[in-house]
Design a protein around this motif. Structure first.
Motif, PDB file in Angstrom:
ATOM      1  N   ALA A  45      36.937  43.145  64.987  1.00 20.64           N
ATOM      2  CA  ALA A  45      38.128  42.025  65.031  1.00 20.64           C
ATOM      3  C   ALA A  45      37.242  40.623  65.152  1.00 20.64           C
ATOM      4  N   ALA A  46      36.166  40.565  65.862  1.00 21.95           N
ATOM      5  CA  ALA A  46      35.576  39.499  65.840  1.00 21.95           C
ATOM      6  C   ALA A  46      34.901  39.005  64.507  1.00 21.95           C
ATOM      7  N   MET A  47      34.630  40.000  63.871  1.00 16.39           N
ATOM      8  CA  MET A  47      34.054  39.579  62.333  1.00 16.39           C
ATOM      9  C   MET A  47      35.187  39.294  61.315  1.00 16.39           C
ATOM     10  N   ASP A  48      36.516  39.681  61.782  1.00 20.45           N
ATOM     11  CA  ASP A  48      37.558  39.593  60.730  1.00 20.45           C
ATOM     12  C   ASP A  48      37.451  40.505  59.749  1.00 20.45           C
ATOM     13  N   ALA A  49      36.990  41.793  60.059  1.00 14.94           N
ATOM     14  CA  ALA A  49      36.765  42.690  59.067  1.00 14.94           C
ATOM     15  C   ALA A  49      38.085  43.186  58.304  1.00 14.94           C
ATOM     16  N   PRO A  50      37.765  43.663  57.164  1.00 11.55           N
ATOM     17  CA  PRO A  50      39.013  44.071  56.375  1.00 11.55           C
ATOM     18  C   PRO A  50      39.423  45.511  56.862  1.00 11.55           C
ATOM     19  N   ALA A  51      40.532  46.050  56.454  1.00  8.30           N
ATOM     20  CA  ALA A  51      41.000  47.358  56.860  1.00  8.30           C
ATOM     21  C   ALA A  51      40.275  48.458  56.714  1.00  8.30           C
ATOM     22  N   ILE A  52      39.343  48.430  55.482  1.00 15.01           N
ATOM     23  CA  ILE A  52      38.494  49.411  55.028  1.00 15.01           C
ATOM     24  C   ILE A  52      37.557  49.713  56.136  1.00 15.01           C
ATOM     25  N   SER A  53      37.163  48.618  56.841  1.00 15.82           N
ATOM     26  CA  SER A  53      35.779  48.863  57.935  1.00 15.82           C
ATOM     27  C   SER A  53      36.578  49.471  59.146  1.00 15.82           C
ATOM     28  N   TYR A  54      37.776  49.536  59.100  1.00 13.80           N
ATOM     29  CA  TYR A  54      38.477  50.002  60.543  1.00 13.80           C
ATOM     30  C   TYR A  54      38.541  51.673  60.025  1.00 13.80           C
ATOM     31  N   LEU A  55      38.756  51.816  58.925  1.00 16.44           N
ATOM     32  CA  LEU A  55      39.082  53.064  58.357  1.00 16.44           C
ATOM     33  C   LEU A  55      37.837  54.123  58.545  1.00 16.44           C
ATOM     34  N   ALA A  56      36.775  53.696  58.789  1.00 12.15           N
ATOM     35  CA  ALA A  56      35.700  54.428  58.870  1.00 12.15           C
ATOM     36  C   ALA A  56      35.720  55.032  60.447  1.00 12.15           C
ATOM     37  N   HIS A  57      36.376  54.394  61.326  1.00 12.14           N
ATOM     38  CA  HIS A  57      36.568  54.448  62.616  1.00 12.14           C
ATOM     39  C   HIS A  57      37.750  55.416  63.016  1.00 12.14           C
ATOM     40  N   VAL A  58      38.474  55.737  62.386  1.00 10.29           N
ATOM     41  CA  VAL A  58      39.565  56.302  62.501  1.00 10.29           C
ATOM     42  C   VAL A  58      39.378  57.962  62.992  1.00 10.29           C
ATOM     43  N   ASP A  59      38.666  58.563  62.272  1.00 11.25           N
ATOM     44  CA  ASP A  59      38.221  59.953  62.722  1.00 11.25           C
ATOM     45  C   ASP A  59      37.489  59.809  64.074  1.00 11.25           C
ATOM     46  N   PRO A  60      36.418  59.049  64.150  1.00  7.22           N
ATOM     47  CA  PRO A  60      35.733  59.150  65.408  1.00  7.22           C
ATOM     48  C   PRO A  60      36.592  58.761  66.572  1.00  7.22           C
ATOM     49  N   ALA A  61      37.688  57.838  66.466  1.00  9.14           N
ATOM     50  CA  ALA A  61      38.461  57.316  67.580  1.00  9.14           C
ATOM     51  C   ALA A  61      39.183  58.576  67.742  1.00  9.14           C
ATOM     52  N   ILE A  62      39.801  59.380  66.972  1.00  9.20           N
ATOM     53  CA  ILE A  62      40.537  60.557  67.137  1.00  9.20           C
ATOM     54  C   ILE A  62      39.837  61.608  67.807  1.00  9.20           C
ATOM     55  N   LYS A  63      38.408  61.690  67.578  1.00  9.56           N
ATOM     56  CA  LYS A  63      37.614  62.923  68.033  1.00  9.56           C
ATOM     57  C   LYS A  63      37.034  62.257  69.518  1.00  9.56           C
ATOM     58  N   ALA A  64      37.407  60.887  69.957  1.00 10.07           N
ATOM     59  CA  ALA A  64      37.105  60.567  71.077  1.00 10.07           C
ATOM     60  C   ALA A  64      38.403  60.476  72.062  1.00 10.07           C
ATOM     61  N   ASN A  65      39.378  61.030  71.461  1.00  9.06           N
ATOM     62  CA  ASN A  65      40.693  60.841  72.321  1.00  9.06           C
ATOM     63  C   ASN A  65      41.223  59.572  72.572  1.00  9.06           C
ATOM     64  N   LEU A  66      40.922  58.569  71.785  1.00 13.21           N
ATOM     65  CA  LEU A  66      41.258  57.023  71.917  1.00 13.21           C
ATOM     66  C   LEU A  66      42.835  57.071  71.751  1.00 13.21           C
ATOM     67  N   THR A  67      43.549  56.241  72.484  1.00  9.64           N
ATOM     68  CA  THR A  67      45.129  56.018  72.358  1.00  9.64           C
ATOM     69  C   THR A  67      45.188  54.672  71.626  1.00  9.64           C
ATOM     70  N   VAL A  68      46.506  54.576  71.379  1.00  9.31           N
ATOM     71  CA  VAL A  68      47.079  53.138  70.779  1.00  9.31           C
ATOM     72  C   VAL A  68      46.727  52.370  71.807  1.00  9.31           C
ATOM     73  N   GLU A  69      47.273  52.577  72.914  1.00 12.97           N
ATOM     74  CA  GLU A  69      47.222  51.496  74.234  1.00 12.97           C
ATOM     75  C   GLU A  69      45.848  51.291  74.529  1.00 12.97           C
ATOM     76  N   GLN A  70      44.677  51.921  74.445  1.00 10.36           N
ATOM     77  CA  GLN A  70      43.447  51.662  74.523  1.00 10.36           C
ATOM     78  C   GLN A  70      43.075  50.542  73.697  1.00 10.36           C
ATOM     79  N   VAL A  71      43.354  50.822  72.352  1.00 13.36           N
ATOM     80  CA  VAL A  71      42.866  49.890  71.194  1.00 13.36           C
ATOM     81  C   VAL A  71      43.490  48.559  71.245  1.00 13.36           C
ATOM     82  N   GLN A  72      44.956  48.617  71.990  1.00 13.83           N
ATOM     83  CA  GLN A  72      45.714  47.397  72.146  1.00 13.83           C
ATOM     84  C   GLN A  72      45.065  46.625  73.407  1.00 13.83           C
ATOM     85  N   ASP A  73      44.620  47.399  74.476  1.00 15.62           N
ATOM     86  CA  ASP A  73      44.067  46.676  75.426  1.00 15.62           C
ATOM     87  C   ASP A  73      42.598  45.816  75.076  1.00 15.62           C
TER      88      ASP A  73
END
Length: 117
Positions: free
Chosen positions: A40-68
């Motif tokens: 977010a600080a780097m103003d990264a494009p969507a594709i940069s976040y895509l690489a973190h979707v699977d690890p976020a799911i595996k880490a049991n992150l919630t939408v609320e945690q990302v929003q926080d």
């Protein structure tokens, strides 16, 4: 070197992300949240976040945690970057869902074909 993958760059980035997670001393959830804040600080494009979707799911992150995390960093990086990050995250999730649906359809078709044979 030839590759049989449909998305070799994305797969390489995802592998690099997973390798980095495995070699970092942080627990997976705080590590992914830290990376989201950095993207977010780097103003990264969507594709940069895509690489973190699977690890976020595996880490049991919630939408609320990302929003926080986005709320927490807004005063530091600015609301425009936070809003852009939210849009990029949404876009990445949409792409991930579309790919998963496409893969599921392909698997169902292959299974259907194998049953006919």
């Amino acid at each position: 070197m030839a590759t049989s993958s449909d998305a070799p760059v994305l797969e390489k980035l995802a592998a690099m992300t997973m390798d980095s997670i495995e070699h970092c001393g942080m627990d997976a959830a705080p590590l992914i949240l830290t990376r989201i804040a950095a993207l977010a600080a780097m103003d990264a494009p969507a594709i940069s976040y895509l690489a973190h979707v699977d690890p976020a799911i595996k880490a049991n992150l919630t939408v609320e945690q990302v929003q926080d995390v986005l709320v927490a960093i807004a005063p530091v990086i600015g609301t425009a970057r936070v809003m852009a990050a939210a849009a990029h995250i949404t876009e990445a999730l949409g792409f991930a869902v579309a790919v998963a649906e496409s893969d599921a359809e392909a698997m169902a078709m292959a299974e259907s074909e194998s049953r006919r044979s």
